[in-house]
Every structure is written in structure tokens, then in C-alpha cells.
Design a protein around this motif. Sequence first.
Motif, PDB file in Angstrom:
ATOM      1  N   ARG A 115     -56.885 -12.912  60.096  1.00 35.10           N
ATOM      2  CA  ARG A 115     -57.300 -11.893  60.663  1.00 35.10           C
ATOM      3  C   ARG A 115     -57.692 -10.498  60.321  1.00 35.10           C
ATOM      4  NH1 ARG A 115     -54.784 -13.437  65.673  1.00 35.10           N
ATOM      5  NH2 ARG A 115     -57.441 -11.876  67.012  1.00 35.10           N
ATOM      6  N   LEU A 116     -57.132 -10.287  59.434  1.00 42.18           N
ATOM      7  CA  LEU A 116     -57.539  -8.882  58.778  1.00 42.18           C
ATOM      8  C   LEU A 116     -58.581  -9.567  57.314  1.00 42.18           C
ATOM      9  CD1 LEU A 116     -54.758  -6.839  57.845  1.00 42.18           C
ATOM     10  CD2 LEU A 116     -56.028  -7.004  60.124  1.00 42.18           C
ATOM     11  N   GLY A 117     -58.979 -10.869  57.020  1.00 37.69           N
ATOM     12  CA  GLY A 117     -59.608 -10.829  55.885  1.00 37.69           C
ATOM     13  C   GLY A 117     -59.547  -9.958  54.927  1.00 37.69           C
ATOM     14  N   MET A 118     -57.724  -9.758  54.414  1.00 38.74           N
ATOM     15  CA  MET A 118     -57.336  -9.343  53.501  1.00 38.74           C
ATOM     16  C   MET A 118     -56.597  -9.804  52.824  1.00 38.74           C
ATOM     17  SD  MET A 118     -57.878  -5.119  54.798  1.00 38.74           S
ATOM     18  CE  MET A 118     -57.225  -3.902  53.781  1.00 38.74           C
ATOM     19  N   LEU A 122     -61.447 -16.593  52.623  1.00 39.65           N
ATOM     20  CA  LEU A 122     -60.888 -15.275  53.337  1.00 39.65           C
ATOM     21  C   LEU A 122     -61.765 -14.972  54.763  1.00 39.65           C
ATOM     22  CD1 LEU A 122     -58.828 -13.469  52.209  1.00 39.65           C
ATOM     23  CD2 LEU A 122     -60.895 -12.077  51.022  1.00 39.65           C
ATOM     24  N   ALA A 123     -61.215 -14.471  55.707  1.00 35.56           N
ATOM     25  CA  ALA A 123     -62.035 -13.955  56.856  1.00 35.56           C
ATOM     26  C   ALA A 123     -62.681 -14.585  57.670  1.00 35.56           C
ATOM     27  CB  ALA A 123     -62.851 -12.144  56.177  1.00 35.56           C
ATOM     28  N   HIS A 124     -63.051 -15.734  57.087  1.00 29.98           N
ATOM     29  CA  HIS A 124     -63.483 -16.497  58.289  1.00 29.98           C
ATOM     30  C   HIS A 124     -63.013 -18.018  59.074  1.00 29.98           C
ATOM     31  CE1 HIS A 124     -66.936 -15.290  56.059  1.00 29.98           C
ATOM     32  NE2 HIS A 124     -66.495 -15.758  54.410  1.00 29.98           N
ATOM     33  N   VAL A 125     -61.373 -17.614  59.134  1.00 30.27           N
ATOM     34  CA  VAL A 125     -60.950 -18.546  60.632  1.00 30.27           C
ATOM     35  C   VAL A 125     -60.797 -17.541  61.338  1.00 30.27           C
ATOM     36  CG1 VAL A 125     -58.817 -19.395  60.979  1.00 30.27           C
ATOM     37  CG2 VAL A 125     -60.078 -19.698  58.242  1.00 30.27           C
ATOM     38  N   SER A 168     -65.440   0.624  50.027  1.00 32.61           N
ATOM     39  CA  SER A 168     -64.737  -0.356  50.095  1.00 32.61           C
ATOM     40  C   SER A 168     -65.065  -1.251  50.793  1.00 32.61           C
ATOM     41  CB  SER A 168     -63.112   0.081  50.802  1.00 32.61           C
ATOM     42  OG  SER A 168     -62.669  -1.403  50.315  1.00 32.61           O
ATOM     43  N   LEU A 169     -65.748  -3.029  50.250  1.00 30.20           N
ATOM     44  CA  LEU A 169     -66.529  -3.722  50.896  1.00 30.20           C
ATOM     45  C   LEU A 169     -65.034  -5.656  51.127  1.00 30.20           C
ATOM     46  CD1 LEU A 169     -69.152  -2.813  48.306  1.00 30.20           C
ATOM     47  CD2 LEU A 169     -69.972  -4.359  49.635  1.00 30.20           C
ATOM     48  N   ASP A 170     -65.588  -5.761  52.153  1.00 30.63           N
ATOM     49  CA  ASP A 170     -65.077  -7.109  52.573  1.00 30.63           C
ATOM     50  C   ASP A 170     -63.465  -6.866  52.398  1.00 30.63           C
ATOM     51  OD1 ASP A 170     -67.116  -8.393  52.620  1.00 30.63           O
ATOM     52  OD2 ASP A 170     -67.562  -8.974  51.354  1.00 30.63           O
ATOM     53  N   GLY A 171     -63.013  -5.939  53.158  1.00 31.37           N
ATOM     54  CA  GLY A 171     -61.391  -4.969  52.815  1.00 31.37           C
ATOM     55  C   GLY A 171     -60.996  -5.386  51.961  1.00 31.37           C
ATOM     56  N   GLY A 172     -61.312  -4.900  50.777  1.00 34.03           N
ATOM     57  CA  GLY A 172     -61.152  -4.125  49.571  1.00 34.03           C
ATOM     58  C   GLY A 172     -61.282  -5.347  48.327  1.00 34.03           C
ATOM     59  N   MET A 173     -62.392  -5.928  49.047  1.00 38.61           N
ATOM     60  CA  MET A 173     -62.357  -6.901  47.569  1.00 38.61           C
ATOM     61  C   MET A 173     -63.547  -6.942  46.620  1.00 38.61           C
ATOM     62  SD  MET A 173     -64.763 -10.987  48.244  1.00 38.61           S
ATOM     63  CE  MET A 173     -62.596 -11.766  49.178  1.00 38.61           C
ATOM     64  N   TRP A 174     -64.472  -5.800  46.584  1.00 32.17           N
ATOM     65  CA  TRP A 174     -64.725  -4.907  45.708  1.00 32.17           C
ATOM     66  C   TRP A 174     -64.570  -3.306  46.643  1.00 32.17           C
ATOM     67  CZ3 TRP A 174     -67.415  -7.445  42.210  1.00 32.17           C
ATOM     68  CH2 TRP A 174     -68.216  -8.392  42.529  1.00 32.17           C
TER      69      TRP A 174
END
Lengths: 153, 402
Positions: A81-84, A145-148, B221-227
Motif C-alpha cells: 500500500r505504501l510501496g516502502m 514493491l509498490a505495484h500491487v 527521496s524517490l519511490d518511497g525512499g528507495m533512492w
Amino acid sequence: MRIKPALLGIVALLLTGACGQLRAQTAEIIVNPTVEQVPLDRERLRAIFTMRLKAWPNGPPIRVFVLPDNDPLSDRFYRERLGMYSYVLRSLWDRMVFTGTGLAPTVVRSEEEMRALVQATPGAIGYVSKEGGAWYLRFPRHVPLAHVESPHS
Amino acid sequence: MRSAESQAHRRRKQRAIVMVACLVGCAPAAAAEYQFHGYAAQGFVYTTENNFFGESSDGSTDYYEAGLNASVQLRPDLMLAGQAAIRDAGISDDGTLRLDYALADYRFLANVDSSAGVRIGKVKNAMGFYNETRDVIFTRPGVLLPSVYSDNQNQRSLVFTAPGAQLYGNRTLGRHEWSFTGTANVDRNVRKSDERLLIDLGGLPFDLRIKDSWNAQIMDSLDGGMWQFGVSYFFGRFTLATPDAIGIAGTFDVGLTLFSARYNAERFSLTAEYVLNPNTNRVTAGGIEILRSRLVAERSYLQGEYRLTPQWALMARLDAAFSDRDDRSGRGFAAANPGADRKSRQSRDVTLGVNWRPDEHWGVWGEYHWIDGTASLQPLENPNGPSDNRWSLLMLMAAYKF
């Protein structure tokens, strides 16, 4: 030829690891009945769960409840839900807590406690497990990640 | 979002458990939300040569850190917070109780995609990934911070935390979440225990203050902190004053431009930071200039973290620090200062570490450093000079937080 047993071993290990996660089910969001209907898209959920957004649009403060970081359901919820990742969220929360720039979410010990506290706390939001997710959702390693997207957003 | 019907159904289903929960203790509905948190960590330091964070060549426990804080969210747009902390790290910190931060935070803009506010009081300065929470080991990659953060090199008092005003903001644009922090600090005194590390006037009395310091950080911060990519800038001026009879005065300008980059994958994180650190020193005696110098120091590291399981993680780091980027080898310095060792102008550190976190409260860290060069040593801790340029450092730390 000698490689084969080793490969099989690795595959078996991976499968065991994946099966260990079978109990982990997909997560669904719950909110306190006082919370008005707002779209809980990824952007809003990120703003809420990174503790940046502190009030609902109609005013009441947001109270965030989470399961422990290493709970498989937390992991699923943050990914889906957050993609984190769980550890990225924890480092954000730790930074806020130890710089005086924000409050951390309240950690609850079980889904029962989660339901009870979200039900009892005005403005509360949390997550619980949902039965019957698609079979492939049961293998977290394979969830990109973050695609569902859950149909409940 | 759930439909009203299913909410009602769930409400009926859960009435009993809610009543039980309320007996245990329901928070007053509209009351201010408050939290208490704290941390405590005890370290052990052993060096094969030289002393670091205490008398480490015999094994030292002279390294600990602890803090206790409280935060109150009075309204969604208004928060008060404060933290008291102690830290001891050999000669570079002395274990006295200090106010780490005490601030009021007013958020005048708060939307899903943007927020902004101002903090007044004693605030933490945003520099790189780790400066704000540098004393909380749970937020660091290991026991010792990379040299970019100068943990043993006297810049702590300058950059760590200071009274002032801080403006901050966030803006989400597609995959990017931009954040900004800008801080202006007020004129402040340097603690006596820090003064002795910075200035040596051969026993003459002096006073050192920090003036005109400010800093700013922009982070993407990109993609929820990935980068994560960031640039931080700091400027501060130390002013030296002595009694009129001595007549020595000075200004020491310190700048830091810090570039940060990180990739956060599921199992591993890669982090790199690089800082340029210009130092401009001017000293006068009786109004006549007796010293004018400008040096640009340079420090950087590349670090990998690997999370084997939620409990176990490994860390590896390559770190390099140079006191003068125009004379990285130190040969120029050695030529200009007969008897001086060129290796005192640099430090190369290869680090391997392991971290065990049995639960959310406890953590144990262990790391081993292979170091070439002595630029990270404190002269006051090594009064006879370094005993060897090549040395190793073992650091262990056990910590608790809540």
C-alpha cells in the motif's frame, strides 16, 4: 553434475523460506468510524504513515497504529500500500522521535489489539489481515514493491 | 475505505473487545497526544596502537551515550519537544548532561502533497544522512560514524545542535518527494571542554564563540525512499577573544558542503557521502595579522549494509579523510613542517561490522577498523604522538531504546 544437488538444495531452501511466509496474508486498512470518507491512495497513505499528515481533511488528528516492524503483515502492508520497506519507515520514525520533529506510530502487539484500539480511538487508522488474497500474494518475495493495488483503496 | 455498512457490522462484532480495551485504558479522545522515548548505549573500544575515545590501547569503556525525550502534539499543527542527553567519548566528549533539543514546531501548511512549518528553540541541524541523530546508535550504520561526520575531530559542537530558527518543507511531485530544511543559529558560546580541543594558546586564557552559523539541506527521496539524494551546506564562524593584555584575536570560518546518495533495496543499502570542508583562519596579535591560512579538507565514504535476517545485518565501509585536498599525501605539509609525519594528514579506514537486534528495543553492534593514517586521532588523547600510523580499532556497543 556435482552442481545439481547443490542447486536443488538452494531451491529447497528458497521454497522453505517462501512457505514460511504462507501465513502472511494481504493487509486491509481499518479506520475509526469517526473518520470521514477520503480516498486512501498511495500518496495519502505515505503522508499518513510517514507521520507527515497529522489531521484528517475535516479536522480531527490522525492517530496511526502499526504492528511490530518484523510482523509479516506490516511488511506486506508497507510494500503493497505504501510501496516502502519496513526498515525505511522505521528509520524515518526514529529520526523524528530523536530530533523532536514528530511522533512515532503506536505499536500494537496483535491484530485484536489493533482492531480494538482503532475502533476506540477517534481519528485512528491501522491495518489488519484480509482473508483470501490471490495465491501469488502469498509469496512476498515475488511481490514487486509498490505495484500491487488492493481493491479497497 | 470501508463502506458504512461493513463498519457497522465490524463495530457490532468488536464491541466486546473494545470494552475490554477501554477497561485497560482508553486515551481521552481529543486530548493532546504525547510520547516519551529514550536510548542508552555502552561502548567498548580497543586499539592495537594509539588512543581513540579514551585509553583504548588498554581497552576502554569510556564511551557511552544516553538520552530521554518528550514530545507533545498539542494540535495537529503545533508540537513541543525536548531531549536531555549525556555522552562520553574519551577526550572528545565529557559526559556532562546537556539539553540536546527543546523546540516548538508550528506547521502552517499541511496537505497530502506538501507541508511546511517553522521550528523555534534549540534545534537539530540537518547535515547529510546522520547528523541530526548522530548519538543514537539505532539510527547509525555502526558504532563509529564515517569521517564525513568528524566524530573525533571537533566539529560536533559546531554542527550538531544549536539555538535558532528552522524552516522546513516537503513537496511531493510524482515519484519525487522533495524536502528542505534551513536553519539560522544564534551566537553561542563553546563549552570549555570543547575549547581545549580546538585552540591551544599555551595556557593563556581565551574565549571562543560561534557566530553567524546557518545551514540548509535539500533532499530528494524517490519511490518511497528507495533512492535518496541530498545536498547539505553549513557555514559557521568561530571567534577567538583574549583579555586586552594578551591582545590575540581570531576568526575561523568553517564551511561544509556535503553530497549524499543512497540506494535502499530490500536486503541491502548502498550509501555514499562526500564533504568539502574549507577552513579559513585569521589570527591577529595587537591588531597585526600573524596568521592567515585557508585549507580545504575532504572526506568521503562508500558503505554497504546487508540485512541477512530482520535480526542480523552486516556492514562494510571504505572511508578516506584528507586534511588538505591540495596535499592529500601530506608530503607538502611534512616538507613545510620538519619532523611532522605526513600520515597525520590523512586517514584511510576499511571497516567491517555486524549488528544484532533481537527485538525492537535491544541492539548489539561490533565492528573492526583497519586504519592507515592518524588524522582522526585527538592530540590530547595521544600526548606523545601516534605510536603507529597503521592501527586497528575494535568497537563494540550494546544499546537499548524505547
